[in-house]
Design a protein around this motif. Structure first.
Motif, PDB file in Angstrom:
ATOM      1  N   ALA A   1      14.969  32.645  25.576  1.00  0.00           N
ATOM      2  CA  ALA A   1      16.128  33.506  26.409  1.00  0.00           C
ATOM      3  C   ALA A   1      16.477  32.749  27.685  1.00  0.00           C
ATOM      4  N   ALA A   2      17.835  32.693  27.832  1.00  0.00           N
ATOM      5  CA  ALA A   2      18.278  31.983  29.121  1.00  0.00           C
ATOM      6  C   ALA A   2      19.494  32.747  29.667  1.00  0.00           C
ATOM      7  N   GLY A   3      19.698  32.516  31.057  1.00  0.00           N
ATOM      8  CA  GLY A   3      20.709  33.018  31.772  1.00  0.00           C
ATOM      9  C   GLY A   3      22.000  32.633  31.511  1.00  0.00           C
ATOM     10  N   ALA A   4      23.077  33.104  32.179  1.00  0.00           N
ATOM     11  CA  ALA A   4      24.492  32.584  32.268  1.00  0.00           C
ATOM     12  C   ALA A   4      25.061  32.925  33.422  1.00  0.00           C
ATOM     13  N   ILE A   5      26.396  32.387  33.750  1.00  0.00           N
ATOM     14  CA  ILE A   5      27.097  32.490  34.717  1.00  0.00           C
ATOM     15  C   ILE A   5      28.004  33.921  34.598  1.00  0.00           C
ATOM     16  N   MET A   6      27.597  34.960  35.264  1.00  0.00           N
ATOM     17  CA  MET A   6      28.442  36.158  35.280  1.00  0.00           C
ATOM     18  C   MET A   6      29.093  36.622  36.534  1.00  0.00           C
ATOM     19  N   VAL A   7      30.386  37.207  36.216  1.00  0.00           N
ATOM     20  CA  VAL A   7      31.288  37.491  37.034  1.00  0.00           C
ATOM     21  C   VAL A   7      31.614  39.157  37.066  1.00  0.00           C
ATOM     22  N   PRO A   8      32.226  39.590  38.115  1.00  0.00           N
ATOM     23  CA  PRO A   8      32.563  41.010  38.130  1.00  0.00           C
ATOM     24  C   PRO A   8      33.512  41.266  36.757  1.00  0.00           C
ATOM     25  N   GLU A   9      33.462  42.663  36.260  1.00  0.00           N
ATOM     26  CA  GLU A   9      34.517  42.796  35.212  1.00  0.00           C
ATOM     27  C   GLU A   9      36.191  42.465  35.655  1.00  0.00           C
TER      28      GLU A   9
END
Length: 315
Positions: free
Chosen positions: A97-105
């Motif tokens: 499992a790995a993360g990601a760059i997330m931004v607000p909707e």
């Protein structure tokens, strides 16, 4: 820490079937261990997994290096650095499992090309493995280093999630379980670590952490290590197939609602590694070279190549 290590050392030999395992109190590995204990899988396979909860990675590393415990959970970079120093530790992958760059909707950022002149929270610091792999991707595919286009905010995972949900950050690159929590809040996934792996020549999946132990201990206790992995694999199969089990462990996952629990469940299931550890030797070697080039000595030490024997091959 010293008193704890002495206590663990004295307990270590109480039962030859015991496996002393030190883990961080709030790590995701505890979900799997809880399933093992709840279903008596350690007893089924003839072992007793004696779990000690520690507060930080340094304490667990000290416990392993002093032989106070048999096993901890950490990453293969640490294992490789130790092997370069003559300490023959080995690793069995725990999760891909790995993360990601997330931004607000409602963010105007819709792709990695839009990430310019913004503040991004990054868990793990400037030499975090996930961050370096995404940097390597932008350098190779887009012709620039994304690190030069952002203002980084290095912080602990919970703080990063808190800041971005309060609108204090434009985006966040966090560990997979914190990424899942943002997904449950309808944050957008701009690019994940898994997305960049094939383009970098690493492969489809890459384990970042695993169960780590001394090679000598494993060779002297072949049935114990085999039984541990059998219990671990059976626990993962339960978590992969049972909805009821996730409801049972909801409290220890920290999920306060069904959306978060489902996101954590999906992320965990996608990260279940192959039981064939041979599959990961080449991807980890390839990833190590990239991390060495960009992360340098601060991350990997003096070596540019993954040390031999880092990944344990089950006989």
């Amino acid at each position: 820490v010293l008193i704890l290590i002495i206590s663990l050392y004295l307990q270590k030999y109480a039962n030859s079937n015991d496996i002393k395992l030190a883990v961080l109190k709030y790590g995701t590995v505890n979900w799997e261990l809880n399933v093992i204990k709840h279903h008596n899988l350690d007893e089924k396979y003839g072992i007793n997994i004696d779990i000690t909860y520690l507060t930080n990675k340094n304490a667990s590393a000290i416990a392993l290096m002093s032989d106070a415990v048999d096993m901890i959970v950490t990453d293969w970079i640490w294992v490789s650095r130790q092997r370069d120093k003559g300490e023959n530790f080995s690793l069995i992958p725990y999760s891909t499992a790995a993360g990601a760059i997330m931004v607000p909707e409602d963010s105007s950022i819709d792709s990695i090309n839009d990430i310019q002149n913004v503040q991004i929270g990054i868990a793990g610091g400037s030499i975090d493995k996930s961050w370096i792999l995404i940097r390597a991707y932008t350098i190779k595919k887009l012709g620039y280093d994304i690190a030069k286009n952002i203002e980084p905010a290095y912080a602990a995972p919970p703080l990063i999630n808190g800041m971005i949900t309060r609108g204090e950050l434009d985006g966040a690159l966090n560990y997979w379980n914190y990424t899942a929590r943002l997904k449950a809040l309808n944050f957008k996934n701009i690019i994940s670590v898994t997305d960049v792996l094939p383009y970098l020549g690493i492969g489809e999946t890459l384990p970042l952490i695993g169960y780590v132990f001394r090679e000598e201990w494993a060779k002297n206790n072949p049935e114990s290590i085999k039984s541990f992995m059998s219990a671990s694999n059976e626990a993962r199969k339960i978590l992969d197939s049972s909805e009821k089990e996730w409801n049972r462990i909801q409290k220890i996952t920290g999920a306060k609602n069904l959306e978060t629990l489902n996101a954590l469940k999906e992320g965990f299931r996608k990260g279940i590694p192959s039981e064939d550890t041979n599959e990961y030797i080449k991807p980890i070697k390839n990833a190590f070279k990239i991390l060495a080039n960009l992360g340098g000595k601060d991350l990997v030490g003096d070596s540019k190549e993954l040390a031999n024997g880092v990944i344990w091959i089950q006989k």
